[in-house]
Design a protein around this motif. Sequence first.
Motif, mmCIF file in Angstrom:
data_model
loop_
_atom_site.group_PDB
_atom_site.id
_atom_site.type_symbol
_atom_site.label_atom_id
_atom_site.label_comp_id
_atom_site.label_asym_id
_atom_site.label_seq_id
_atom_site.Cartn_x
_atom_site.Cartn_y
_atom_site.Cartn_z
ATOM 1 N N ALA A 425 0.866 -1.184 0.000
ATOM 2 C CA ALA A 425 0.000 0.000 0.000
ATOM 3 C C ALA A 425 0.902 1.233 0.000
ATOM 4 C CB ALA A 425 -0.905 -0.004 1.228
ATOM 5 N N PRO A 426 0.429 2.355 -0.523
ATOM 6 C CA PRO A 426 1.261 3.570 -0.553
ATOM 7 C C PRO A 426 1.750 3.997 0.827
ATOM 8 C CG PRO A 426 -0.657 3.829 -1.966
ATOM 9 C CD PRO A 426 -0.866 2.554 -1.215
ATOM 10 N N ASN A 427 0.979 3.682 1.863
ATOM 11 C CA ASN A 427 1.375 4.026 3.230
ATOM 12 C C ASN A 427 1.760 2.787 4.031
ATOM 13 O OD1 ASN A 427 -1.194 2.965 3.278
ATOM 14 N ND2 ASN A 427 -1.917 4.277 4.958
ATOM 15 N N GLY A 428 2.262 1.768 3.346
ATOM 16 C CA GLY A 428 2.604 0.512 4.000
ATOM 17 C C GLY A 428 3.856 0.608 4.858
ATOM 18 N N VAL A 429 4.130 -0.464 5.578
ATOM 19 C CA VAL A 429 5.254 -0.444 6.519
ATOM 20 C C VAL A 429 6.605 -0.508 5.812
ATOM 21 C CG1 VAL A 429 3.877 -1.513 8.341
ATOM 22 C CG2 VAL A 429 5.250 -2.965 6.837
ATOM 23 N N LEU A 430 6.635 -0.979 4.581
ATOM 24 C CA LEU A 430 7.893 -1.075 3.854
ATOM 25 C C LEU A 430 8.121 0.157 2.981
ATOM 26 C CD1 LEU A 430 7.966 -4.809 2.656
ATOM 27 C CD2 LEU A 430 8.973 -3.819 4.722
ATOM 28 N N ASN A 431 9.293 0.740 3.092
ATOM 29 C CA ASN A 431 9.669 1.863 2.234
ATOM 30 C C ASN A 431 10.381 1.283 1.006
ATOM 31 O OD1 ASN A 431 11.016 4.075 0.988
ATOM 32 N ND2 ASN A 431 10.931 5.214 2.914
ATOM 33 N N PHE A 432 9.597 1.018 -0.039
ATOM 34 C CA PHE A 432 10.155 0.346 -1.216
ATOM 35 C C PHE A 432 11.235 1.185 -1.904
ATOM 36 C CE2 PHE A 432 6.003 -1.896 -0.934
ATOM 37 C CZ PHE A 432 6.490 -3.193 -0.851
ATOM 38 N N LYS A 433 11.121 2.507 -1.793
ATOM 39 C CA LYS A 433 12.138 3.385 -2.399
ATOM 40 C C LYS A 433 13.487 3.150 -1.740
ATOM 41 C CE LYS A 433 12.833 6.928 -5.276
ATOM 42 N NZ LYS A 433 12.505 6.877 -6.715
ATOM 43 N N ASP A 434 13.514 3.155 -0.413
ATOM 44 C CA ASP A 434 14.756 2.924 0.321
ATOM 45 C C ASP A 434 15.296 1.518 0.100
ATOM 46 O OD1 ASP A 434 14.620 5.465 1.285
ATOM 47 O OD2 ASP A 434 14.008 4.925 3.326
ATOM 48 N N LEU A 435 14.402 0.584 -0.210
ATOM 49 C CA LEU A 435 14.823 -0.800 -0.433
ATOM 50 C C LEU A 435 15.325 -1.034 -1.858
ATOM 51 C CD1 LEU A 435 11.966 -2.600 1.541
ATOM 52 C CD2 LEU A 435 14.396 -2.573 2.145
ATOM 53 N N GLY A 436 15.338 0.019 -2.680
ATOM 54 C CA GLY A 436 15.962 -0.078 -3.995
ATOM 55 C C GLY A 436 15.036 -0.354 -5.154
ATOM 56 N N TYR A 437 13.731 -0.243 -4.962
ATOM 57 C CA TYR A 437 12.799 -0.497 -6.050
ATOM 58 C C TYR A 437 12.604 0.770 -6.896
ATOM 59 C CZ TYR A 437 11.568 -4.948 -3.885
ATOM 60 O OH TYR A 437 11.618 -6.222 -3.373
ATOM 61 N N THR A 438 12.363 0.568 -8.184
ATOM 62 C CA THR A 438 12.139 1.690 -9.099
ATOM 63 C C THR A 438 10.710 2.215 -8.936
ATOM 64 O OG1 THR A 438 11.311 0.278 -10.894
ATOM 65 C CG2 THR A 438 13.706 0.622 -10.763
ATOM 66 N N ASP A 439 10.469 3.398 -9.467
ATOM 67 C CA ASP A 439 9.130 3.988 -9.375
ATOM 68 C C ASP A 439 8.083 3.084 -10.023
ATOM 69 O OD1 ASP A 439 10.159 6.145 -8.053
ATOM 70 O OD2 ASP A 439 10.242 7.441 -9.821
ATOM 71 N N LYS A 440 8.466 2.465 -11.129
ATOM 72 C CA LYS A 440 7.540 1.574 -11.832
ATOM 73 C C LYS A 440 7.229 0.345 -10.973
ATOM 74 C CE LYS A 440 6.926 -0.840 -16.256
ATOM 75 N NZ LYS A 440 7.555 -1.177 -17.566
ATOM 76 N N GLU A 441 8.262 -0.200 -10.354
ATOM 77 C CA GLU A 441 8.063 -1.368 -9.482
ATOM 78 C C GLU A 441 7.219 -0.998 -8.264
ATOM 79 O OE1 GLU A 441 12.096 -4.051 -10.073
ATOM 80 O OE2 GLU A 441 12.235 -2.182 -8.922
ATOM 81 N N ILE A 442 7.467 0.189 -7.703
ATOM 82 C CA ILE A 442 6.722 0.629 -6.520
ATOM 83 C C ILE A 442 5.241 0.797 -6.837
ATOM 84 C CG2 ILE A 442 6.420 2.532 -4.881
ATOM 85 C CD1 ILE A 442 9.467 2.967 -5.067
ATOM 86 N N LEU A 443 4.946 1.323 -8.029
ATOM 87 C CA LEU A 443 3.552 1.507 -8.451
ATOM 88 C C LEU A 443 2.821 0.163 -8.470
ATOM 89 C CD1 LEU A 443 1.587 3.718 -9.404
ATOM 90 C CD2 LEU A 443 2.244 3.135 -11.771
#
Length: 463
Positions: A425-443
């Motif tokens: 979820a956009p406000n989930g517990v995991l910060n996908f950006k900090d974990l190295g995921y691209t914007d496309k992957e995060i979406l």
Amino acid sequence: MSKFRVTMTVLGLALAATTAWGAGVHPGKESIEKSGYKGPETCEECHPGSAKGFLDTVHWKHASKVTNVEGLNPKEEYGMKNRIYVMCNGNDIVNNLKEIPKSPVTGKSKFSGCNTCHPGNHLSDVGSTGAAAEAAVDCLVCHSTDYDFRQRKPFKNEKGEVVMGQDRSVKAALAIGKPTVKNCMVCHEAAGGGVIVKRGFTFTKETDAHAAKGLVCVDCHKAKNHKMPTGHDPNNWANDGVFVSCSDASCHGVKPHKDADLNRHCAKIACQTCHITRTGGAFAKDFTVWEQTPDKFYEPTTLKKEANETTPVYAWYNGTVKNAPHFIGPKGSKKDGKSKITPFKIFQGKAYYNKRTGELLSMDFAQPMSNGDTRAGVLSAAKTLGLKNPEKIAKEAVPGWQTIYFGSNHLVTKTKALYCANCHAPNGVLNFKDLGYTDKEILKLTSPELFMEKLAQKQKEDW
């Protein structure tokens, strides 16, 4: 006595032990009642060689060779015997058990030392070997279910030596059994300067799913010849060379769920990430400023929370550790094929650094504990460690912070484990950006499309 008779006697004792243990009663009751308990000598009537073997374990040595931490000499041993880091800012060498200087306010002294949990008498101390060391092992502190822990306190003997007391009573010796949670947690829960400071967890049925099932520490940490299996905590360097993991076949295995989607997550997500959602304990300490306590002694300024009060931080971890003067924590990445997203408790400590080398300095707690003089503690430690120009080092020492990532491996929950929407979820517990995921992957990773059908069906079933 012939070798044959000795062998048959030992074999007979072993068989008797097996039979008695099968009935839930430890053998040797009559012998102990008649002759008393004499320490390891008594235990070795049935367990020959155990004391000598124990001297080669981390519980006795407080050190081992370490292969997964950067910057260490692979030929040397490291652990609480000689490490310097800001959870403790000292070690067994600098802060050996001793009587501190008297308080200038009360005129009273007290005993203090990092190695008060060492399972010996202190006269045969950390890393010692030989007959005296073997005789000093406190078998009952781990194996008696009726141990009087009030007797485990330091005192001065008739020679003026500081000795750590032991309960070697017949009562304690007759209560031999599998180590209980209390046997383990008396030391492990109180590590780092107080209850729930270092690890930040309690092991009770209210706080841990394993405890609620009736498991005790040694059900997972099953020792062989006193070699204790541990996990791969970035901060827990010393080990007995044996390790335990949730994915072991004897535990939950690599496919612990009935749901195939959840099992696929296990390749990149550590079990702890979903099943240990909270932590606790100290999150900051300042060894440069000590606060006076009600007894007029001093302790480093410490900020802490209770178990289950702190949210973990998540990072990729492949089992190797970055080790720098201002940072100790996990190494890993999304791309290395070995790392998993893992939860950690972050701790930050302030201490003194060597102005010339930038290295973290140790502190002898005796001086600041007595009168709050922290630089006097740095000076004493520098002298003990044989540093050149200790007076100059202490005078010029520069305060600074070190960040440490502690593995989050207890406080397991099943009923409150993270599920799809907690992370994706956009406000989930995991910060996908900090974990190295691209914007496309995060979406894609934060869209309900991933779990909408599955959770909708589950919602119908729950209703």
